[in-house]
Design an enzyme around this catalytic site. Structure first.
Site, short mmCIF file in Angstrom:
data_model
loop_
_atom_site.label_atom_id
_atom_site.label_comp_id
_atom_site.label_asym_id
_atom_site.label_seq_id
_atom_site.Cartn_x
_atom_site.Cartn_y
_atom_site.Cartn_z
N CYS A 142 0.82 -1.21 0.00
CA CYS A 142 0.00 0.00 0.00
C CYS A 142 0.86 1.27 0.00
O CYS A 142 1.35 1.69 1.05
CB CYS A 142 -0.92 -0.01 1.22
SG CYS A 142 -1.87 1.51 1.38
N CYS A 145 -0.44 4.11 2.19
CA CYS A 145 -0.21 3.94 3.63
C CYS A 145 1.26 4.18 3.98
O CYS A 145 1.56 4.80 5.00
CB CYS A 145 -0.54 2.52 4.08
SG CYS A 145 -2.03 1.85 3.39
N ASP A 146 2.17 3.67 3.16
CA ASP A 146 3.57 3.57 3.58
C ASP A 146 4.54 4.42 2.77
O ASP A 146 5.72 4.50 3.11
CB ASP A 146 4.02 2.10 3.50
CG ASP A 146 3.18 1.21 4.39
OD1 ASP A 146 2.73 1.71 5.45
OD2 ASP A 146 2.97 0.04 4.05
#
Ligand code: NAP
Length: 317
Positions: A142, A145-146
């Site tokens: 992701c 997200c990261d």
């Protein structure tokens, strides 16, 4: 024990659209949204892990995945859908009403006249040495997200489809360079996404390359690649890798229930959203390996809600 006429499992575009339609039809649906700790069936579904959505009609300036899901959720709640953050861990479809066990339940806590399966799909993984160990330590599925953690890093994205292009393009905001690793010499992604990636100054390509190992002790230090044409091995020095090679449907709760699935595990539905079990309907990516778009998913959620409503009317519950 709570009884509902419509139990919706999943809260991506399919589940929430089904919720909007069922709630407006006065069926007071219960939606089991998923759990935030999960990477495969978190509330809001896969769009929570997506950046800009440019092709959802009505948003000419694009909208982020999480923002779109927040709006759909608010719309479902406005009409009275009962949204619950939990997971269905077991579904009994052998008798009526259907029975559902939520996380932590020893006994079923919900009974339902109809069920709409909208459990979506989750990321496929590479299944190579080092992948499990380094997940969340430089290996991610992701970018939204990261991505922030890879500011100034040289990183890689694995895959040749739209997801891989989208992840790579997003990651150029942070990374010094992004190498797209693809097992063939031509991309599967749509032309517009290909062009953006191919023309981006920070994006490089490793063609005909298969990842055979993720290297690193406590965090990713590189990838071992095998040339799919010559068979030669080499190491690509990267400190991050994003896997974007497709998805598998989340169907574990219907295993053994009589709901039919195809050889790849996707629920077989039709006509409309009807499954092999009368009163169980399917919508979104759990039954669609072909289109898998937010808009088609939402459309199938609408179909499932209407099918469930008609089915209930025909049975005079
Ligand atoms: P996809 O289209 O199935 O592409 C998966 C890619 O991963 C393919 O290039 C495939 O290679 C590669 N791959 C699969 N298994 C692999 C393995 N074990 N090792 C190495 N590579 C592997 O999946 P997706 O990109 O997630 O897209 C899914 C659907 O969502 C598509 O319909 C796509 O259009 C849509 N989508 C749209 C957008 C957008 O419009 N913005 C964004 C994301 C996704 P091969 O090509 O060799 O098979």
């Amino acid at each position: 024990m709570t009884h509902t006429r419509v139990l919706i499992i999943g809260s991506g575009p399919a589940g929430l659209t089904a919720a909007i339609y069922s709630a407006r039809a006065q069926l007071s649906p219960i939606v089991i949204e998923g759990e935030p700790s999960s990477t495969s069936d978190q509330p809001g579904g896969q769009l929570m892990l997506t950046t800009d959505i440019e092709n959802f009609p009505g948003f000419p300036e694009a909208i982020s995945g999480p923002e779109l899901m927040t709006r759909m959720r608010a719309q479902a709640e406005r009409f009275g859908a009962d949204l619950r953050v939990s997971k269905v861990q077991r579904l009994d479809a052998s008798s009526r009403p259907f029975r559902a066990w939520l996380s932590g339940d020893d006994e079923p806590s919900i009974t339902a006249d109809t069920v709409i399966l909208a459990t979506g799909a989750r990321s496929l993984m590479l299944n190579v040495p080092g992948e499990d160990r380094l997940l969340s330590h430089g290996l991610s599925t992701c970018a939204t997200c990261d991505g922030f953690f890879f500011r100034g890093h040289d990183i890689a994205v694995v895959g040749g489809g739209d997801s891989a292009m989208e992840e790579a393009l997003f990651l150029t905001r942070f990374a010094t360079s992004v190498t797209i690793i693809h097992r063939r010499d031509s991309l599967r992604a749509s032309r517009i996404m290909q062009d953006r990636a191919l023309n981006h100054e920070k994006i490089k390509f490793a063609w005909n390359s298969q990842v055979t190992e993720v290297l690193g002790d406590s965090s990713v230090s590189g990838l071992r690649l095998r040339d799919t044409v010559t068979g030669e091995d080499r190491v690509l020095d990267v400190t991050g890798v994003f896997v974007a090679i497709g998805h598998v449907p989340n169907t574990s709760i219907v295993d053994g229930t009589g709901v039919e699935m195809d050889p790849n595990g996707y629920v077989i539905s039709g006509p409309g959203s009807h499954t092999a079990i009368d009163g169980i309907f399917a919508a979104g990516d759990v039954q669609d390996h072909e289109y898998r778009q937010a808009i088609t998913s939402a459309g199938s959620g609408c179909m499932a809600a209407m099918d469930a409503e008609r089915w209930l009317e025909s049975r005079e519950f």
